[in-house]
Design a protein around this motif. Sequence first.
Motif, PDB file in Angstrom:
ATOM      1  N   ILE A  55       0.871  -1.166   0.000  1.00 46.02           N
ATOM      2  CA  ILE A  55       0.000   0.000   0.000  1.00 46.02           C
ATOM      3  C   ILE A  55       0.907   1.214   0.000  1.00 46.02           C
ATOM      4  O   ILE A  55       1.834   1.309   0.797  1.00 46.02           O
ATOM      5  CB  ILE A  55      -0.919   0.037   1.234  1.00 46.02           C
ATOM      6  N   VAL A  56       0.638   2.130  -0.909  1.00 41.04           N
ATOM      7  CA  VAL A  56       1.391   3.368  -0.988  1.00 41.04           C
ATOM      8  C   VAL A  56       0.408   4.520  -0.862  1.00 41.04           C
ATOM      9  O   VAL A  56      -0.636   4.510  -1.511  1.00 41.04           O
ATOM     10  CB  VAL A  56       2.147   3.494  -2.334  1.00 41.04           C
ATOM     11  N   THR A  57       0.727   5.483  -0.019  1.00 42.46           N
ATOM     12  CA  THR A  57      -0.070   6.704   0.057  1.00 42.46           C
ATOM     13  C   THR A  57       0.804   7.866  -0.395  1.00 42.46           C
ATOM     14  O   THR A  57       2.035   7.795  -0.325  1.00 42.46           O
ATOM     15  CB  THR A  57      -0.581   6.969   1.490  1.00 42.46           C
ATOM     16  N   SER A  58       0.162   8.927  -0.840  1.00 41.61           N
ATOM     17  CA  SER A  58       0.937  10.098  -1.245  1.00 41.61           C
ATOM     18  C   SER A  58       1.683  10.682  -0.046  1.00 41.61           C
ATOM     19  O   SER A  58       2.797  11.193  -0.192  1.00 41.61           O
ATOM     20  CB  SER A  58       0.032  11.147  -1.895  1.00 41.61           C
ATOM     21  N   TRP A  99      -4.100   9.508  -4.096  1.00 43.23           N
ATOM     22  CA  TRP A  99      -3.913   9.358  -2.665  1.00 43.23           C
ATOM     23  C   TRP A  99      -3.370   7.987  -2.261  1.00 43.23           C
ATOM     24  O   TRP A  99      -2.464   7.888  -1.445  1.00 43.23           O
ATOM     25  CB  TRP A  99      -5.221   9.617  -1.921  1.00 43.23           C
ATOM     26  N   GLN A 100      -3.890   6.915  -2.820  1.00 45.26           N
ATOM     27  CA  GLN A 100      -3.470   5.584  -2.378  1.00 45.26           C
ATOM     28  C   GLN A 100      -3.470   4.613  -3.535  1.00 45.26           C
ATOM     29  O   GLN A 100      -4.370   4.623  -4.364  1.00 45.26           O
ATOM     30  CB  GLN A 100      -4.413   5.071  -1.286  1.00 45.26           C
ATOM     31  N   GLN A 101      -2.442   3.777  -3.560  1.00 38.56           N
ATOM     32  CA  GLN A 101      -2.384   2.667  -4.496  1.00 38.56           C
ATOM     33  C   GLN A 101      -2.175   1.398  -3.670  1.00 38.56           C
ATOM     34  O   GLN A 101      -1.386   1.392  -2.730  1.00 38.56           O
ATOM     35  CB  GLN A 101      -1.224   2.793  -5.489  1.00 38.56           C
ATOM     36  N   SER A 102      -2.889   0.369  -4.043  1.00 42.53           N
ATOM     37  CA  SER A 102      -2.764  -0.919  -3.360  1.00 42.53           C
ATOM     38  C   SER A 102      -2.447  -1.988  -4.387  1.00 42.53           C
ATOM     39  O   SER A 102      -3.045  -2.025  -5.460  1.00 42.53           O
ATOM     40  CB  SER A 102      -4.069  -1.307  -2.657  1.00 42.53           C
ATOM     41  N   THR A 107      -2.832  -7.321  -8.357  1.00 40.55           N
ATOM     42  CA  THR A 107      -3.958  -6.488  -8.771  1.00 40.55           C
ATOM     43  C   THR A 107      -3.802  -5.118  -8.129  1.00 40.55           C
ATOM     44  O   THR A 107      -3.881  -4.986  -6.910  1.00 40.55           O
ATOM     45  CB  THR A 107      -5.301  -7.121  -8.355  1.00 40.55           C
ATOM     46  N   ILE A 108      -3.579  -4.106  -8.960  1.00 42.55           N
ATOM     47  CA  ILE A 108      -3.323  -2.762  -8.457  1.00 42.55           C
ATOM     48  C   ILE A 108      -4.583  -1.924  -8.567  1.00 42.55           C
ATOM     49  O   ILE A 108      -5.215  -1.871  -9.628  1.00 42.55           O
ATOM     50  CB  ILE A 108      -2.170  -2.098  -9.227  1.00 42.55           C
ATOM     51  N   THR A 109      -4.964  -1.298  -7.460  1.00 41.34           N
ATOM     52  CA  THR A 109      -6.080  -0.359  -7.453  1.00 41.34           C
ATOM     53  C   THR A 109      -5.548   0.997  -6.990  1.00 41.34           C
ATOM     54  O   THR A 109      -4.615   1.072  -6.199  1.00 41.34           O
ATOM     55  CB  THR A 109      -7.209  -0.821  -6.514  1.00 41.34           C
TER      56      THR A 109
END
Length: 163
Positions: A55-58, A99-102, A107-109
């Motif tokens: 999980i990446v957030t800005s 804001w967020q990538q998972s 599977t990337i959202t």
Amino acid sequence: MIILHLNPHQIYQKKQSASAESIYSTWKSKYIDSIDDNTAVVNSSDSTSDTNNYIVTSESQGYGMLITAVSKNATLKDFNLLYNYYSANKRPNTQLMAWQQSNSNGTITSDPNNATDGDIFIAEALIQAAKRWPSESKTYLNQSKNILNDILTYNLNSDLNML
């Protein structure tokens, strides 16, 4: 106990303490994950060091970019790996990071919104990186200006004059 919250401006001083750099190195090894040869993320998930689940957030990416820009041990390549991820994950038609990538088992959202504080961290990281690596200053300062302009364009409530 390892302190994970760093004040980036305290790290980059003429006389850096060995402990500050040790903390940076420990933080980097725990939270920075390479996605490929050109990109890296500040992994905010519990499953760190797993490029199939992150999980990446800005906010985390921006803070990581800022820490990297001011840390004595960090290199231009370290910074650009994080910068490249930001560049590839902007909201459509803006310079603001989604804001967020998972990534869950490949599977990337991506959340379509931005988080102003994360974008401010990214803009400040670019300003600090421009000071640190003058060869990239024009690129970094232009991008920082573009981010700040988009914050005013897309996040400013003109009725309240607030972000």
